[in-house]
Scaffold this motif. Structure first.
Motif, mmCIF file in Angstrom:
data_model
loop_
_atom_site.group_PDB
_atom_site.id
_atom_site.type_symbol
_atom_site.label_atom_id
_atom_site.label_comp_id
_atom_site.label_asym_id
_atom_site.label_seq_id
_atom_site.Cartn_x
_atom_site.Cartn_y
_atom_site.Cartn_z
ATOM 1 N N ASP A 265 0.857 -1.187 0.000
ATOM 2 C CA ASP A 265 0.000 0.000 0.000
ATOM 3 C C ASP A 265 0.894 1.238 0.000
ATOM 4 O O ASP A 265 1.153 1.846 1.035
ATOM 5 C CB ASP A 265 -0.925 -0.002 1.212
ATOM 6 N N GLY A 266 1.368 1.592 -1.209
ATOM 7 C CA GLY A 266 2.288 2.718 -1.318
ATOM 8 C C GLY A 266 1.676 4.031 -0.884
ATOM 9 O O GLY A 266 2.381 4.914 -0.375
ATOM 10 N N ALA A 267 0.371 4.190 -1.077
ATOM 11 C CA ALA A 267 -0.285 5.436 -0.686
ATOM 12 C C ALA A 267 -0.257 5.606 0.832
ATOM 13 O O ALA A 267 -0.072 6.713 1.349
ATOM 14 C CB ALA A 267 -1.721 5.455 -1.199
ATOM 15 N N TRP A 268 -0.419 4.502 1.557
ATOM 16 C CA TRP A 268 -0.356 4.571 3.023
ATOM 17 C C TRP A 268 1.066 4.889 3.476
ATOM 18 O O TRP A 268 1.270 5.682 4.410
ATOM 19 C CB TRP A 268 -0.838 3.255 3.627
ATOM 20 N N ALA A 316 -5.058 16.772 -0.518
ATOM 21 C CA ALA A 316 -5.878 16.001 -1.461
ATOM 22 C C ALA A 316 -5.058 14.953 -2.187
ATOM 23 O O ALA A 316 -5.568 13.889 -2.547
ATOM 24 C CB ALA A 316 -6.536 16.953 -2.461
ATOM 25 N N MET A 317 -3.772 15.231 -2.413
ATOM 26 C CA MET A 317 -2.928 14.259 -3.100
ATOM 27 C C MET A 317 -2.677 13.026 -2.244
ATOM 28 O O MET A 317 -2.335 11.964 -2.753
ATOM 29 C CB MET A 317 -1.602 14.902 -3.486
ATOM 30 N N LEU A 318 -2.841 13.171 -0.926
ATOM 31 C CA LEU A 318 -2.681 12.040 -0.013
ATOM 32 C C LEU A 318 -4.024 11.427 0.376
ATOM 33 O O LEU A 318 -4.072 10.444 1.121
ATOM 34 C CB LEU A 318 -1.970 12.502 1.268
ATOM 35 N N GLY A 319 -5.107 12.024 -0.105
ATOM 36 C CA GLY A 319 -6.430 11.575 0.313
ATOM 37 C C GLY A 319 -6.798 12.102 1.689
ATOM 38 O O GLY A 319 -7.683 11.561 2.351
#
Length: 373
Positions: A265-268, A316-319
């Motif tokens: 989970d690269g976003a995390w 927003a780019m990280l959610g």
């Protein structure tokens, strides 16, 4: 101009207009004109085009309403429950900072005490969302375990704690010594490497936990205790007579400590990484938990305005929400506040910043965050 040249010029102009209209109509007129930047919101090229990559862990944390963080069962300065059962320490504050970033509330954390030998298994099995447990970043752990080290929060190294009465000046005087070391920790391999390289003999006293090593050391179950220097400082602070013990001058390894997440989970990983960086950038920009609210209203510096969500919506780019970094600093503090409170001048450990000073400090350290832009 001749009649022939005039006709050619008219035909060229007509062809140019036709091509322009044709190209403009290729998407059916559905592409909107770029929205002009509004005052107070600086829109960069990157921000205008990139969107957050969905994170499964973030979605699960938000649905649950609490961050689950694996921590040391008890390491002074880094992770320990106080007399009221409230968890405190440097690694604890990293967990709280992530909760502030993703949930807007630094108190929404469930701390799970995990032993050294099962910490990576618990993370891989999904029992915790993040491991924040004085864990060293190494090649085999990063590459071989299916995990990612999000960032280095504390630059450390392994050392030796010894009774002052022994009069030792160097770890190279420890030939034949009984040395307490925790099983499954990188300290065990580092210890063997140090003595093998010097042709010295020693007797390892291998124990399951740092707390057990501390008890054995204090009760003459071993002559010397080896671990990360920060852990040794924490252990010394709770001995019956801390002043009767010294940390020897040798630093026998590099131990970059930091939070760990699953590799799928690269976003995390980005969220955890940039939460850490937000605390570092906060210190660089002179922000504190006490001044950050006022700074959000009055700051003119572009970097500060971006970090606090005044200009641009980098969250927003990280959610995350627009004010994610603001909440981290307001609720937990900039890096210098966290360090001073947990392991530095305001703590029993009294550790110097050393390598953990900012890169541009009067006495520079290794602490460096990429720019937020």
């Amino acid at each position: 101009m001749s009649r022939r040249l005039a006709v050619a010029a008219i035909l060229a102009l007509s062809l140019s207009l036709a091509l322009g209209l044709g190209l403009g109509g290729c998407d059916g007129g559905s592409r909107p004109a770029p929205a002009p930047a509004t005052p107070g919101k600086a829109v960069t090229g990157i921000e205008a085009h990139l969107k957050a990559t969905p994170s499964r862990v973030l979605a699960a944390v938000r649905k649950r309403g609490v961050l689950v963080c694996g921590v040391n069962p008890g390491l002074p300065g880094f992770a320990y429950p106080d007399l009221r059962g409230v968890w405190r320490g440097f690694d604890i504050d990293i967990c709280r900072a992530v909760a502030a970033a993703v949930l807007g509330d630094a108190t929404k954390v469930r701390f799970v005490p995990i032993g050294g030998q099962d910490r990576f298994g618990a993370l891989r099995r999904g029992e915790i969302d993040i491991l924040s447990r004085n864990t060293s970043w190494s090649f085999s752990r990063d590459v071989g375990l299916g995990l990612d080290f999000a960032a280095t929060t504390y630059f450390d190294g392994q050392g030796f704690l010894a009774p002052k009465a022994l009069g030792l000046a160097s770890a190279e005087e420890l030939s034949g010594a009984r040395i307490c070391v925790q099983a499954g920790a990188s300290s065990q391999g580092n210890l063997a490497d140090f003595f093998r390289a010097r042709g010295l003999a020693y007797k390892p006293v291998v124990v399951a936990t740092e707390a057990e090593a501390r008890r054995l050391y204090e009760n003459d179950g071993c002559d010397v205790f080896t671990a990360d220097i920060s852990a040794l400082a924490g252990s010394r602070s709770v001995l019956n007579n801390p002043g009767a013990h010294v940390i020897l001058p040798e630093v026998i390894s590099k131990e970059p400590l930091g939070p760990v997440v699953r590799q799928n989970d690269g976003a995390w990983a980005d969220i955890v990484r940039w939460t850490v960086y937000a605390t570092i950038l906060g210190e660089e920009l002179g922000l504190t938990s006490k001044t950050v609210t006022r700074a959000r209203e009055t700051a003119t510096d572009p970097q500060t305005r971006r970090l606090l969500g005044v200009d641009g919506d980098y969250g927003a780019m990280l959610g995350l929400s627009r004010d994610w970094a603001f909440q981290v600093i307001r609720q937990v503090g900039a890096y210098d506040e966290v360090f001073r409170r947990d392991v530095g001048a305001d703590s029993p450990l009294k550790l110097d910043r050393g390598l953990n000073a900012l890169w541009n400090a009067p006495k520079p350290g290794l602490l460096y965050a990429p720019p937020l832009r």
